[in-house]
Write an enzyme that holds these catalytic residues in place. Sequence first.
Site, PDB file in Angstrom:
ATOM      1  N   LYS A 111       0.829  -1.207   0.000  1.00 54.18           N
ATOM      2  CA  LYS A 111       0.000   0.000   0.000  1.00 54.18           C
ATOM      3  C   LYS A 111       0.862   1.255   0.000  1.00 54.18           C
ATOM      4  O   LYS A 111       0.533   2.235  -0.657  1.00 54.18           O
ATOM      5  CB  LYS A 111      -0.947   0.012   1.199  1.00 54.18           C
ATOM      6  CG  LYS A 111      -2.117  -0.942   1.032  1.00 54.18           C
ATOM      7  CD  LYS A 111      -3.102  -0.814   2.174  1.00 54.18           C
ATOM      8  CE  LYS A 111      -4.234  -1.816   2.056  1.00 54.18           C
ATOM      9  NZ  LYS A 111      -5.010  -1.911   3.309  1.00 54.18           N
ATOM     10  N   LYS A 191      -6.283 -10.250  -9.535  1.00 56.35           N
ATOM     11  CA  LYS A 191      -7.322 -10.609  -8.575  1.00 56.35           C
ATOM     12  C   LYS A 191      -8.589  -9.792  -8.886  1.00 56.35           C
ATOM     13  O   LYS A 191      -8.489  -8.651  -9.331  1.00 56.35           O
ATOM     14  CB  LYS A 191      -6.751 -10.233  -7.195  1.00 56.35           C
ATOM     15  CG  LYS A 191      -7.605 -10.527  -6.023  1.00 56.35           C
ATOM     16  CD  LYS A 191      -6.801 -10.258  -4.752  1.00 56.35           C
ATOM     17  CE  LYS A 191      -7.735  -9.727  -3.672  1.00 56.35           C
ATOM     18  NZ  LYS A 191      -7.094  -9.555  -2.383  1.00 56.35           N
ATOM     19  N   LYS A 194     -13.085  -4.312  -7.919  1.00 55.14           N
ATOM     20  CA  LYS A 194     -13.996  -3.369  -8.540  1.00 55.14           C
ATOM     21  C   LYS A 194     -13.214  -2.285  -9.282  1.00 55.14           C
ATOM     22  O   LYS A 194     -13.582  -1.890 -10.381  1.00 55.14           O
ATOM     23  CB  LYS A 194     -14.897  -2.749  -7.469  1.00 55.14           C
ATOM     24  CG  LYS A 194     -16.131  -2.121  -8.064  1.00 55.14           C
ATOM     25  CD  LYS A 194     -17.240  -1.949  -7.062  1.00 55.14           C
ATOM     26  CE  LYS A 194     -16.958  -0.780  -6.147  1.00 55.14           C
ATOM     27  NZ  LYS A 194     -18.093  -0.456  -5.295  1.00 55.14           N
TER      28      LYS A 194
END
Length: 327
Positions: A111, A191, A194
Amino acid sequence: MKTLFSGIQPSGELHLGNYLGAIRNWVALQPDYRCFFSIVDYHAITQHYERREMPVRVMDMARDLLACGIDPERSVLFVQSMVPEHTELSWVLCAVAQFGDLARMTQFKDKSARQEDNINAGLLSYPILQSADILLYKATAVPVGQDQAQHVEFCRRIARAFNRRWKKLFPEPEVLLSSTPKILGLDGQAKMSKSVGNTISLGASDKEIRKALARAVTDPARVTREDAGHPDHCNVHTLHTSFSDGERIAWVRNGCETAAIGCVDCKSALADEVIAHLGPIRERRAKLTDDHVREVLESGAAAARRVAGETMAEVRAALGLWRPAAL
Ligand code: TRP
């Protein structure tokens, strides 16, 4: 009964990847555990989001979870920020969490690389809040995907450190890995997510489901209809193993390996299965009113607070923090 905890970020509507990877498993575990499921909005603020969208995302997520079969009569479903004990315990755990352990977390590194301009302390402390989530309910089972196993391992370490330093209050939780095979997005690359746009929303119509699956990437070896394929290299086959019965899976495997069926046939059979599966979820979802969802979340938060409050009282006593009985 053993206690189970799991959380999901309020990403809005659920998609096929969440459903197969986590939620279907949560639903199935309900009869065997005392379950706490949380929509973890305090975790979500460590990444960028639109303020206006947050309440919508939380409500959509709650509605989808109920539609999928999370049963509020049986399990506690609640929003993390409605139970302030989560952030309270999180601070206490900060005092035993080691900086080196946090800095080593794969997800923190990923991240941080993705948001170099905002490597906030919350991103680093994320696993501490996650540990507080689990430990507040003294959960011993945590159903998560492989990507979260390291965080649960961290939680075990933090529980041990707390127990050693202050008082033996917390059991060490264990990961419950589901047997779901790794499912890629419809692009066959990443993966399901959205933001990548490679998935199907749980609310998709039959037509949208067919259209999305028709575009799904299959085994690249099948350039023409006559080329035989390798089901083990094909994400559509993997999806069949999640939705179809043994007979149909065998039909797909055999048909693909012998080129008796084409990818179009295979995908259309998959679409039938996905539609049969998602149809009832969509119907249940349409019947859930906003008022009902709000009521569920309200009583869920109250039930969670009763347990979390007791744990925090034990924690404060263990730490030697005095508070008048009247408070
Ligand atoms: N970090 C988890 C995820 O991103 C969500 C989560 C938060 C969680 N708290 C948890 C999962 C506690 C299991 C237990 O998927």
